[in-house]
Motif scaffolding. Structure first.
Motif, PDB file in Angstrom:
ATOM      1  N   TYR A  27       0.784  -1.311   0.053  1.00  0.00           N
ATOM      2  CA  TYR A  27       0.028  -0.008   0.042  1.00  0.00           C
ATOM      3  C   TYR A  27       0.974   1.149   0.003  1.00  0.00           C
ATOM      4  O   TYR A  27       1.840   1.270   0.732  1.00  0.00           O
ATOM      5  CB  TYR A  27      -0.835  -0.064   1.214  1.00  0.00           C
ATOM      6  CG  TYR A  27      -1.664   1.400   1.379  1.00  0.00           C
ATOM      7  CD1 TYR A  27      -2.613   1.333   0.607  1.00  0.00           C
ATOM      8  CD2 TYR A  27      -1.542   2.569   2.134  1.00  0.00           C
ATOM      9  CE1 TYR A  27      -3.599   2.688   0.370  1.00  0.00           C
ATOM     10  CE2 TYR A  27      -2.276   3.600   2.341  1.00  0.00           C
ATOM     11  CZ  TYR A  27      -3.268   3.664   1.268  1.00  0.00           C
ATOM     12  OH  TYR A  27      -3.812   4.702   1.484  1.00  0.00           O
ATOM     13  N   HIS A  28       0.432   2.158  -0.764  1.00  0.00           N
ATOM     14  CA  HIS A  28       1.130   3.660  -0.791  1.00  0.00           C
ATOM     15  C   HIS A  28       0.026   4.714  -0.905  1.00  0.00           C
ATOM     16  O   HIS A  28      -0.609   4.689  -1.927  1.00  0.00           O
ATOM     17  CB  HIS A  28       1.961   3.618  -1.977  1.00  0.00           C
ATOM     18  CG  HIS A  28       2.937   4.857  -1.969  1.00  0.00           C
ATOM     19  ND1 HIS A  28       3.864   5.060  -2.774  1.00  0.00           N
ATOM     20  CD2 HIS A  28       2.815   5.960  -1.234  1.00  0.00           C
ATOM     21  CE1 HIS A  28       4.598   5.974  -2.663  1.00  0.00           C
ATOM     22  NE2 HIS A  28       4.228   6.678  -1.421  1.00  0.00           N
ATOM     23  N   GLU A  75      -4.993  -4.872  -8.326  1.00  0.00           N
ATOM     24  CA  GLU A  75      -4.490  -3.818  -7.879  1.00  0.00           C
ATOM     25  C   GLU A  75      -5.666  -2.705  -7.845  1.00  0.00           C
ATOM     26  O   GLU A  75      -6.513  -2.981  -8.774  1.00  0.00           O
ATOM     27  CB  GLU A  75      -3.464  -3.364  -8.883  1.00  0.00           C
ATOM     28  CG  GLU A  75      -2.272  -4.138  -9.029  1.00  0.00           C
ATOM     29  CD  GLU A  75      -1.113  -3.826  -9.702  1.00  0.00           C
ATOM     30  OE1 GLU A  75      -1.295  -2.676 -10.378  1.00  0.00           O
ATOM     31  OE2 GLU A  75       0.006  -4.184  -9.754  1.00  0.00           O
ATOM     32  N   PHE A  76      -5.589  -1.821  -7.031  1.00  0.00           N
ATOM     33  CA  PHE A  76      -6.706  -0.708  -6.852  1.00  0.00           C
ATOM     34  C   PHE A  76      -6.215   0.527  -6.578  1.00  0.00           C
ATOM     35  O   PHE A  76      -5.067   0.591  -5.682  1.00  0.00           O
ATOM     36  CB  PHE A  76      -7.600  -1.068  -5.753  1.00  0.00           C
ATOM     37  CG  PHE A  76      -8.624   0.001  -5.509  1.00  0.00           C
ATOM     38  CD1 PHE A  76      -9.915   0.087  -6.540  1.00  0.00           C
ATOM     39  CD2 PHE A  76      -8.517   1.271  -4.857  1.00  0.00           C
ATOM     40  CE1 PHE A  76     -10.574   1.019  -6.506  1.00  0.00           C
ATOM     41  CE2 PHE A  76      -9.601   1.954  -4.483  1.00  0.00           C
ATOM     42  CZ  PHE A  76     -10.823   2.010  -5.388  1.00  0.00           C
ATOM     43  N   THR A  77      -6.469   1.536  -7.445  1.00  0.00           N
ATOM     44  CA  THR A  77      -5.953   2.873  -7.401  1.00  0.00           C
ATOM     45  C   THR A  77      -7.020   3.652  -7.226  1.00  0.00           C
ATOM     46  O   THR A  77      -8.068   3.606  -7.902  1.00  0.00           O
ATOM     47  CB  THR A  77      -5.127   3.337  -8.484  1.00  0.00           C
ATOM     48  OG1 THR A  77      -3.975   2.396  -8.664  1.00  0.00           O
ATOM     49  CG2 THR A  77      -4.745   4.783  -8.372  1.00  0.00           C
ATOM     50  N   TYR A 125      -6.993   8.871  -0.424  1.00  0.00           N
ATOM     51  CA  TYR A 125      -6.358   8.478  -1.753  1.00  0.00           C
ATOM     52  C   TYR A 125      -5.241   7.541  -1.643  1.00  0.00           C
ATOM     53  O   TYR A 125      -4.207   7.781  -0.607  1.00  0.00           O
ATOM     54  CB  TYR A 125      -5.993   9.400  -2.692  1.00  0.00           C
ATOM     55  CG  TYR A 125      -7.002  10.456  -2.917  1.00  0.00           C
ATOM     56  CD1 TYR A 125      -7.931   9.821  -4.200  1.00  0.00           C
ATOM     57  CD2 TYR A 125      -7.428  11.404  -2.565  1.00  0.00           C
ATOM     58  CE1 TYR A 125      -9.141  10.749  -4.206  1.00  0.00           C
ATOM     59  CE2 TYR A 125      -8.498  12.449  -2.945  1.00  0.00           C
ATOM     60  CZ  TYR A 125      -9.265  11.909  -3.943  1.00  0.00           C
ATOM     61  OH  TYR A 125     -10.493  12.482  -4.182  1.00  0.00           O
ATOM     62  N   GLY A 126      -5.174   6.366  -2.470  1.00  0.00           N
ATOM     63  CA  GLY A 126      -3.891   5.618  -2.488  1.00  0.00           C
ATOM     64  C   GLY A 126      -3.821   4.493  -3.669  1.00  0.00           C
ATOM     65  O   GLY A 126      -4.680   4.162  -4.335  1.00  0.00           O
ATOM     66  N   PHE A 127      -2.868   3.566  -3.295  1.00  0.00           N
ATOM     67  CA  PHE A 127      -2.589   2.226  -4.386  1.00  0.00           C
ATOM     68  C   PHE A 127      -2.495   1.173  -3.369  1.00  0.00           C
ATOM     69  O   PHE A 127      -1.651   1.147  -2.465  1.00  0.00           O
ATOM     70  CB  PHE A 127      -1.659   2.539  -4.993  1.00  0.00           C
ATOM     71  CG  PHE A 127      -1.067   1.485  -5.987  1.00  0.00           C
ATOM     72  CD1 PHE A 127      -1.855   0.934  -7.008  1.00  0.00           C
ATOM     73  CD2 PHE A 127      -0.010   0.534  -5.530  1.00  0.00           C
ATOM     74  CE1 PHE A 127      -1.217  -0.074  -7.716  1.00  0.00           C
ATOM     75  CE2 PHE A 127       0.217  -0.492  -6.104  1.00  0.00           C
ATOM     76  CZ  PHE A 127      -0.412  -0.788  -7.547  1.00  0.00           C
ATOM     77  N   ILE A 150     -11.361   3.375   2.396  1.00  0.00           N
ATOM     78  CA  ILE A 150     -12.209   3.663   3.681  1.00  0.00           C
ATOM     79  C   ILE A 150     -12.151   2.625   4.578  1.00  0.00           C
ATOM     80  O   ILE A 150     -12.234   1.324   4.292  1.00  0.00           O
ATOM     81  CB  ILE A 150     -13.607   3.733   3.326  1.00  0.00           C
ATOM     82  CG1 ILE A 150     -13.872   4.964   2.316  1.00  0.00           C
ATOM     83  CG2 ILE A 150     -14.725   3.973   4.698  1.00  0.00           C
ATOM     84  CD1 ILE A 150     -15.478   4.944   1.747  1.00  0.00           C
ATOM     85  N   ASP A 151     -11.552   2.777   5.822  1.00  0.00           N
ATOM     86  CA  ASP A 151     -11.283   1.863   6.834  1.00  0.00           C
ATOM     87  C   ASP A 151     -10.268   0.580   6.221  1.00  0.00           C
ATOM     88  O   ASP A 151     -10.706  -0.544   6.493  1.00  0.00           O
ATOM     89  CB  ASP A 151     -12.605   1.385   7.477  1.00  0.00           C
ATOM     90  CG  ASP A 151     -12.290   0.574   8.769  1.00  0.00           C
ATOM     91  OD1 ASP A 151     -11.422   0.882   9.447  1.00  0.00           O
ATOM     92  OD2 ASP A 151     -13.203  -0.325   9.023  1.00  0.00           O
ATOM     93  N   ASP A 152      -9.165   0.970   5.488  1.00  0.00           N
ATOM     94  CA  ASP A 152      -8.156  -0.142   5.160  1.00  0.00           C
ATOM     95  C   ASP A 152      -8.890  -0.784   3.896  1.00  0.00           C
ATOM     96  O   ASP A 152      -8.267  -1.701   3.540  1.00  0.00           O
ATOM     97  CB  ASP A 152      -7.780  -1.002   6.263  1.00  0.00           C
ATOM     98  CG  ASP A 152      -6.502  -1.249   6.244  1.00  0.00           C
ATOM     99  OD1 ASP A 152      -5.701  -0.468   5.922  1.00  0.00           O
ATOM    100  OD2 ASP A 152      -5.885  -2.356   6.730  1.00  0.00           O
TER     101      ASP A 152
END
Length: 173
Positions: free
Chosen positions: A20-21, A42-44, A32-34, A48-50
């Motif tokens: 995670y980044h 993969e999700f970009t 916001y993250g990746f 919400i709540d990990d």
């Protein structure tokens, strides 16, 4: 149409985040993250709540690419699926999903050009239901698009034999 088979937890091996980044609150993904998952997805986007939640881009081995609303690592809400291809064309589906399953009206294009086949159908719990339409370029008639109306009966499309209304404005010659 279930576009995310196998994304849930299994008895053998739970799917977990491996990378995670992005933004975090109390060392948990938030904002916001990746994130990359153990199943290759993969999700970009929004977290919400990990977990992925809200809008973003989900990619995966079987999926291709989904752009839209998610809940966890499943399409949930309105979005577009760019289907995996063999390199020819770019088929896509636009519509609503509930827990990774198509639900509601869907528009599918065989490619992203004007002459591509176009399907408009309604899904109920991942199954095509009711009336729909397939349109394609008229090979014999030379017409720009030929619509075929069908109704799903016993899981099969039954095409209407009814003559459809059409008109053409005469050329100004």
């Amino acid at each position: 149409m279930q576009i995310c088979d196998g994304l849930g937890m299994t008895d053998e091996e739970p799917i977990r985040a491996v990378y995670y980044h992005g933004e975090a609150v109390n060392e948990r993904a938030e904002g916001y993250g990746f994130m990359k998952f153990s199943n290759g997805y993969e999700f970009t986007g929004m977290f919400i709540d990990d977990l992925p939640g809200g809008i973003g881009v989900l990619t995966g081995p079987e999926l291709g690419m989904y752009v839209g609303n998610v809940s966890g690592i499943r399409p949930h809400g309105f979005g577009v699926v760019f289907h995996k291809t063999d390199g020819v064309g770019q088929p896509l589906t636009l519509g609503n999903f509930v827990n990774g399953v198509a639900d509601g009206f869907q528009i599918s294009l065989g490619d992203i050009h004007q002459i591509a086949r176009k399907d408009i159908v309604q899904f109920v719990n991942g199954v095509v239901s009711g009336k729909g339409m397939r349109a394609y370029i008229g090979q014999v008639t030379g017409n720009p698009m030929v619509p075929e109306i069908f109704e799903m009966i016993d899981g099969e499309p039954v095409y209407s034999k009814e003559e459809l209304f059409k008109f053409k404005i005469p050329d100004d010659d």
